[in-house]
Design a protein around this motif. Structure first.
Motif, PDB file in Angstrom:
ATOM      1  N   ALA A  41       0.819  -1.216   0.000  1.00  0.00           N
ATOM      2  CA  ALA A  41       0.000   0.000   0.000  1.00  0.00           C
ATOM      3  C   ALA A  41       0.855   1.270   0.000  1.00  0.00           C
ATOM      4  O   ALA A  41       0.503   2.264  -0.637  1.00  0.00           O
ATOM      5  CB  ALA A  41      -0.935   0.009   1.215  1.00  0.00           C
ATOM      6  N   ALA A  42       1.991   1.228   0.681  1.00  0.00           N
ATOM      7  CA  ALA A  42       2.848   2.414   0.786  1.00  0.00           C
ATOM      8  C   ALA A  42       3.673   2.659  -0.481  1.00  0.00           C
ATOM      9  O   ALA A  42       4.092   3.784  -0.733  1.00  0.00           O
ATOM     10  CB  ALA A  42       3.783   2.277   1.978  1.00  0.00           C
ATOM     11  N   SER A  43       3.906   1.618  -1.262  1.00  0.00           N
ATOM     12  CA  SER A  43       4.711   1.714  -2.471  1.00  0.00           C
ATOM     13  C   SER A  43       6.015   2.479  -2.223  1.00  0.00           C
ATOM     14  O   SER A  43       6.255   3.530  -2.808  1.00  0.00           O
ATOM     15  CB  SER A  43       3.883   2.384  -3.581  1.00  0.00           C
ATOM     16  N   PRO A  44       6.862   1.942  -1.341  1.00  0.00           N
ATOM     17  CA  PRO A  44       8.091   2.658  -0.981  1.00  0.00           C
ATOM     18  C   PRO A  44       9.064   2.795  -2.149  1.00  0.00           C
ATOM     19  O   PRO A  44       9.031   2.015  -3.102  1.00  0.00           O
ATOM     20  CB  PRO A  44       8.685   1.799   0.129  1.00  0.00           C
ATOM     21  N   VAL A  45       9.943   3.778  -2.035  1.00  0.00           N
ATOM     22  CA  VAL A  45      10.967   4.031  -3.035  1.00  0.00           C
ATOM     23  C   VAL A  45      11.941   2.854  -3.058  1.00  0.00           C
ATOM     24  O   VAL A  45      12.355   2.365  -2.009  1.00  0.00           O
ATOM     25  CB  VAL A  45      11.746   5.325  -2.682  1.00  0.00           C
ATOM     26  N   ASP A  46      12.303   2.414  -4.258  1.00  0.00           N
ATOM     27  CA  ASP A  46      13.327   1.381  -4.405  1.00  0.00           C
ATOM     28  C   ASP A  46      14.680   2.078  -4.314  1.00  0.00           C
ATOM     29  O   ASP A  46      14.986   2.952  -5.130  1.00  0.00           O
ATOM     30  CB  ASP A  46      13.168   0.689  -5.757  1.00  0.00           C
ATOM     31  N   PRO A  47      15.515   1.725  -3.331  1.00  0.00           N
ATOM     32  CA  PRO A  47      16.785   2.433  -3.187  1.00  0.00           C
ATOM     33  C   PRO A  47      17.675   2.325  -4.423  1.00  0.00           C
ATOM     34  O   PRO A  47      18.414   3.253  -4.737  1.00  0.00           O
ATOM     35  CB  PRO A  47      17.429   1.800  -1.953  1.00  0.00           C
ATOM     36  N   ALA A  48      17.613   1.223  -5.165  1.00  0.00           N
ATOM     37  CA  ALA A  48      18.430   1.079  -6.379  1.00  0.00           C
ATOM     38  C   ALA A  48      17.992   2.089  -7.442  1.00  0.00           C
ATOM     39  O   ALA A  48      18.820   2.651  -8.162  1.00  0.00           O
ATOM     40  CB  ALA A  48      18.340  -0.346  -6.916  1.00  0.00           C
ATOM     41  N   VAL A  49      16.690   2.325  -7.540  1.00  0.00           N
ATOM     42  CA  VAL A  49      16.175   3.320  -8.487  1.00  0.00           C
ATOM     43  C   VAL A  49      16.635   4.712  -8.066  1.00  0.00           C
ATOM     44  O   VAL A  49      17.053   5.526  -8.899  1.00  0.00           O
ATOM     45  CB  VAL A  49      14.631   3.240  -8.583  1.00  0.00           C
ATOM     46  N   LYS A  50      16.591   4.993  -6.786  1.00  0.00           N
ATOM     47  CA  LYS A  50      17.028   6.294  -6.270  1.00  0.00           C
ATOM     48  C   LYS A  50      18.509   6.518  -6.567  1.00  0.00           C
ATOM     49  O   LYS A  50      18.915   7.609  -6.988  1.00  0.00           O
ATOM     50  CB  LYS A  50      16.752   6.378  -4.768  1.00  0.00           C
ATOM     51  N   VAL A  51      19.329   5.480  -6.391  1.00  0.00           N
ATOM     52  CA  VAL A  51      20.758   5.575  -6.696  1.00  0.00           C
ATOM     53  C   VAL A  51      20.955   5.877  -8.184  1.00  0.00           C
ATOM     54  O   VAL A  51      21.753   6.746  -8.554  1.00  0.00           O
ATOM     55  CB  VAL A  51      21.492   4.273  -6.301  1.00  0.00           C
ATOM     56  N   ALA A  52      20.217   5.186  -9.046  1.00  0.00           N
ATOM     57  CA  ALA A  52      20.334   5.409 -10.492  1.00  0.00           C
ATOM     58  C   ALA A  52      19.925   6.837 -10.855  1.00  0.00           C
ATOM     59  O   ALA A  52      20.572   7.476 -11.697  1.00  0.00           O
ATOM     60  CB  ALA A  52      19.478   4.387 -11.250  1.00  0.00           C
TER      61      ALA A  52
END
Length: 124
Positions: free
Chosen positions: A98-109
């Motif tokens: 439900a929260a759909s958190p940020v994927d840290p790998a996507v944030k790094v990219a």
């Protein structure tokens, strides 16, 4: 800024604890995992783990993707179900989805792309 260094994510606010589960292995090592959503928008998902035999020997906290957390929780519900105690895994999984958190790998990219773009802009 060292090339290839992993970025450090910082938890925003105190966060919302989704639940804690404890896995006890055949050799009596205990691993307790707590899942927390921070207060960023959208949130990051944090997993704190503590492990040891008879006493806590190692603790750590990291920002994890929803896929990583859900994979771990799925394994705890199926393959390792007999060795896991704690909060309702279905409720933890539902809150993560439900929260759909940020994927840290996507944030790094994204951050790396922004650095490359800024460097290219500075060259002109």
């Amino acid at each position: 800024d060292s090339e290839g260094a992993m970025p450090v994510f910082e938890k925003t606010g105190s966060g919302k604890t989704l639940g804690t589960v404890t896995y006890t292995s055949w050799d009596k090592y205990i691993t307790t995992s707590t899942f927390v959503l921070d207060e960023a928008t959208p949130p990051f998902l944090w997993r704190t783990m503590a492990t040891g035999q008879d006493k806590i020997e190692v603790t750590g906290e990291g920002c994890v993707s929803a896929d990583t957390a859900l994979g771990m929780l799925d394994a705890y519900q199926t393959k390792f179900a007999d060795y896991v105690t704690g909060d309702d895994i279905n409720a933890i999984k539902a809150a993560i989805v439900a929260a759909s958190p940020v994927d840290p790998a996507v944030k790094v990219a994204e951050e790396k792309a922004a650095q490359v773009a800024a460097a290219a802009e500075a060259d002109y």
